[in-house]
Write a protein that holds these residues in place. Structure first.
Motif, PDB file in Angstrom:
ATOM      1  N   UNK A 185      47.354  40.592  32.909  1.00 41.71           N
ATOM      2  CA  UNK A 185      46.889  39.232  33.188  1.00 41.71           C
ATOM      3  C   UNK A 185      47.999  38.192  33.100  1.00 41.71           C
ATOM      4  N   UNK A 186      49.186  38.571  32.608  1.00 39.06           N
ATOM      5  CA  UNK A 186      50.304  37.629  32.574  1.00 39.06           C
ATOM      6  C   UNK A 186      50.965  37.480  33.938  1.00 39.06           C
ATOM      7  N   UNK A 187      50.717  38.432  34.844  1.00 44.68           N
ATOM      8  CA  UNK A 187      51.263  38.331  36.192  1.00 44.68           C
ATOM      9  C   UNK A 187      50.330  37.501  37.068  1.00 44.68           C
ATOM     10  N   UNK A 229      37.641  37.665  32.445  1.00 43.96           N
ATOM     11  CA  UNK A 229      36.749  38.336  31.507  1.00 43.96           C
ATOM     12  C   UNK A 229      37.427  39.614  31.051  1.00 43.96           C
ATOM     13  N   UNK A 230      36.966  40.154  29.974  1.00 48.98           N
ATOM     14  CA  UNK A 230      37.579  41.348  29.401  1.00 48.98           C
ATOM     15  C   UNK A 230      36.978  42.604  30.017  1.00 48.98           C
ATOM     16  N   UNK A 276      50.835  50.168  28.208  1.00 49.51           N
ATOM     17  CA  UNK A 276      51.385  48.842  28.483  1.00 49.51           C
ATOM     18  C   UNK A 276      50.719  47.881  27.509  1.00 49.51           C
ATOM     19  N   UNK A 277      51.244  46.696  27.396  1.00 52.63           N
ATOM     20  CA  UNK A 277      50.705  45.741  26.434  1.00 52.63           C
ATOM     21  C   UNK A 277      49.310  45.283  26.845  1.00 52.63           C
ATOM     22  N   UNK A 278      48.401  45.228  25.877  1.00 50.86           N
ATOM     23  CA  UNK A 278      47.046  44.753  26.131  1.00 50.86           C
ATOM     24  C   UNK A 278      46.916  43.251  25.870  1.00 50.86           C
TER      25      UNK A 278
END
Length: 227
Positions: free
Chosen positions: A75-77, A161-162, A203-205
């Motif tokens: 979500x950071x991209x 949303x998660x 990968x980072x969550x």
């Protein structure tokens, strides 16, 4: 810079979160889906009908390698940048070449959004300058391979949303088993002298500051580094 240098994140432990480099907007924007009961017209509550035992998170090996290399969560991209990944893979397959991580970051660099105003400033320790805060990370073409988008994704910041896997196979698609290590980096051994294993995230969550501590040019590869 090698993606193998990235330290895996244990999925069973909760690290101390540090948002000192993360801008206020992505941290404080409330999702429009919060408090929705009985669904929402813009929210898909089911993405696959039963049986769901074979469902996996929809990330390719290349995409997960990119997340690890950049030290970011998906979500950071920026959504526009995520579209470059499948386009790059399709193009590489058409040309008969392997779509590797190094080749991708030879063709693409990165740029970071930097919100303006006082809210974008962090609280620096006494005697140090305020750290610059950032929002979403985007890819930029170092040499033009693709035409720019005719339209850009907008209005996505409050539409999140998660998503979490609820099956064993789904969980295995985003973690792998590895030896557990103590705070000193030593492998933890069990009573029988066999290494204790635990799950590690592929990968980072979570959003984190580590990506922003590295200069953008350090993520790219020169032609001489492609072999």
């Amino acid at each position: 810079m090698d993606e193998d240098q990235v330290q895996p994140e244990s999925s069973s432990s909760i690290p101390q979160l540090d948002f000192s480099r993360i801008a206020d907007e992505p941290r404080e924007t409330v999702s429009m889906f919060v408090g929705c009961e009985g669904g929402h017209k813009d929210l898909f509550t089911e993405i696959q009908t039963p049986p769901t035992e074979d469902w996996e998170m929809p990330f390719t090996d290349l995409e997960m390698a990119v997340f690890r290399h950049l030290r970011v969560s998906p979500s950071q991209l920026h959504p526009n940048s995520l579209a470059f990944l499948p386009a790059f893979k399709v193009t590489a397959n058409y040309l008969g070449i392997v779509p590797t991580l190094k080749l991708f970051f030879h063709a693409f660099g990165i740029q970071r959004s930097c919100p303006k105003g006082e809210k974008a400033k962090g609280k620096a320790p006494k005697g140090e300058k305020d750290p610059t805060k950032h929002g979403w990370v985007s890819f930029k073409q170092r040499n033009e391979l693709f035409k720019m988008f005719e339209d850009s994704v907008r209005g996505f910041k409050a539409k999140y949303f998660r998503v979490r896997p609820v099956t064993v196979n789904g969980w295995k698609s985003i973690v792998y088993r590895g030896p557990k290590k103590d705070d000193g980096g030593n492998v933890v051994m069990g009573p029988q002298g066999i290494p204790v294993e635990e799950d590690y995230a592929k990968f980072s969550f979570r959003w984190n500051k580590w990506h922003f501590l590295i200069e953008p040019k350090e993520f790219t590869y020169k032609r001489t580094n492609l072999s």
